[in-house]
Design a protein around this motif. Sequence first.
Motif, PDB file in Angstrom:
ATOM      1  N   GLY A  31       5.521  -3.283   3.507  1.00  0.00           N
ATOM      2  CA  GLY A  31       6.592  -1.885   3.882  1.00  0.00           C
ATOM      3  C   GLY A  31       6.593  -1.847   5.133  1.00  0.00           C
ATOM      4  N   TYR A  32       6.012  -2.246   6.629  1.00  0.00           N
ATOM      5  CA  TYR A  32       6.865  -2.414   7.698  1.00  0.00           C
ATOM      6  C   TYR A  32       8.156  -2.291   7.965  1.00  0.00           C
ATOM      7  CZ  TYR A  32       1.983  -1.101   8.795  1.00  0.00           C
ATOM      8  OH  TYR A  32       0.180  -0.626   8.804  1.00  0.00           O
ATOM      9  N   PRO A  42       0.855  -1.318  -0.241  1.00  0.00           N
ATOM     10  CA  PRO A  42       0.095  -0.239   0.301  1.00  0.00           C
ATOM     11  C   PRO A  42       0.951   0.757  -0.243  1.00  0.00           C
ATOM     12  CG  PRO A  42      -1.122  -1.702   1.360  1.00  0.00           C
ATOM     13  CD  PRO A  42       0.049  -2.269   1.187  1.00  0.00           C
ATOM     14  N   ALA A  43       0.403   2.610  -0.787  1.00  0.00           N
ATOM     15  CA  ALA A  43       1.317   3.605  -1.064  1.00  0.00           C
ATOM     16  C   ALA A  43       1.622   4.107   0.808  1.00  0.00           C
ATOM     17  CB  ALA A  43       0.426   4.541  -1.396  1.00  0.00           C
ATOM     18  N   MET A  91       7.659   3.830   4.883  1.00  0.00           N
ATOM     19  CA  MET A  91       9.104   3.607   4.882  1.00  0.00           C
ATOM     20  C   MET A  91      10.312   4.397   4.023  1.00  0.00           C
ATOM     21  SD  MET A  91      10.571   1.128   0.960  1.00  0.00           S
ATOM     22  CE  MET A  91      10.418   2.762   0.096  1.00  0.00           C
ATOM     23  N   ALA A  92       9.873   5.613   3.585  1.00  0.00           N
ATOM     24  CA  ALA A  92      10.911   6.541   3.457  1.00  0.00           C
ATOM     25  C   ALA A  92      10.728   7.439   4.465  1.00  0.00           C
ATOM     26  CB  ALA A  92       9.671   7.622   2.273  1.00  0.00           C
ATOM     27  N   PHE A 110      13.716   9.105  10.072  1.00  0.00           N
ATOM     28  CA  PHE A 110      13.776   8.695  11.842  1.00  0.00           C
ATOM     29  C   PHE A 110      15.418   7.462  12.025  1.00  0.00           C
ATOM     30  CE2 PHE A 110      12.447   5.264  15.256  1.00  0.00           C
ATOM     31  CZ  PHE A 110      12.160   6.421  16.421  1.00  0.00           C
ATOM     32  N   GLY A 111      15.606   6.791  10.976  1.00  0.00           N
ATOM     33  CA  GLY A 111      16.918   6.076  11.368  1.00  0.00           C
ATOM     34  C   GLY A 111      18.132   6.942  11.762  1.00  0.00           C
TER      35      GLY A 111
END
Length: 402
Positions: free
Chosen positions: A306-307, A251-252, A258-259, A264-265
């Motif tokens: 995506g997670y 899903p979008a 993801m982006a 965050f990282g």
Amino acid sequence: MTTVPLRRNRNYTLLWAGQAVSEVGFSTTMIAFPLLVLAITGSPAASGLVLGADAAAQLLAGLPAGALVDRWDRKRIMLWCEAAMAAAVGSLALALWWDSASLAHMVLVAVIMGVCRALFEPAEDACLTRLVPEEQLATAISLNAARSSIGQMAGTALGGVLFAIGRVVPFLVDMITHLISLISLAFLRVPYREVERAPIGNIGKEIAEGLRWVWSHRHVRVTALCAVSLNFFFNAFYIVIIVLANARGVPAGQIGLMAAMLGFGGLLGSLLAPTLHRILHPWVSIMAVFWMVTLLTPLTILAPNGYVLGALFAGMSFLAPTANTTINTHQLLLTPDDLRGRLSGVMNVVVGAAAAAGPAAGGVLVEFVDGTVAVLWCTAGMAAVSLLVTVSPVLRRFPVSV
């Protein structure tokens, strides 16, 4: 004499806080811009034109901007840049209010934003060593990286929401953030420096002098080449993985997450960067980020959603601030003050060129081969660069301090 903590350093705090607000506004505009162009023109190509104009302007202005930063008053450059960006987005907000915005106007605003960033970033980098003591420079650089991550995440989240409220809203907010930064900069006190008033016709020679300086210092040259290579392959991979995720029905919203996890990282890594910078040998801190990205990249092929992709992206970006802190601290302390603008300008151009070429290469690659194969090709390129970093005698002897 006890060194004053950065949080009590008036000038650094003013600069950091003002730019934190400004970067939120800028990221808001960068999300809203393609949405606005699509709403007005209905053309995806026009959206790409506007964003491409911003990137191209920053890239083309990069080398001259670095030379101008070294010959002009750096605080005034930052003030004029913030004023120009406020005026540019303010004019677009006014045009939207009057329902008279055009594609040409939006391209012009994007160009102004790109040129101003090409000038502002070297000016800020060059000022940093005059605002904080040498022993706090690494911490200041890592906090600036954290500021950028916060601004990107907050602005990205705000952009879509504000645009949904009204087309004019994100650009009005961006104008206000630049005005806040302008006021903050007005109270900034940068120690005086002598500036040689050379004829403007010498700008070409000054650019060449900056390029020669970067090329003549092995550690600067090698780290630049390695950073360019990794940025190229990672940005190619980034496009490939978005195409692959979309093809697999992710899903979008999860792709957006993801982006966001990439930022965050980077934010978490920025907060730990001062500590890791102190305890790790420079070669180790540089090598670690290359291998972290190389090892995590092929795992994205196996990610079920995506997670998991987001978690992998957070891991890829976690060590980058430590390597950047190590490299940037060394470069700024090594470089004479009258060349720091050109150093930053050169580095921004080479990294920006890789960031622009990478997505183009990734898009072409995924046109001709399966997405999984394309990821493996990107991994192979990253692995080759990582091996070169590992065996490089120059990086093995990277100085712990200047």
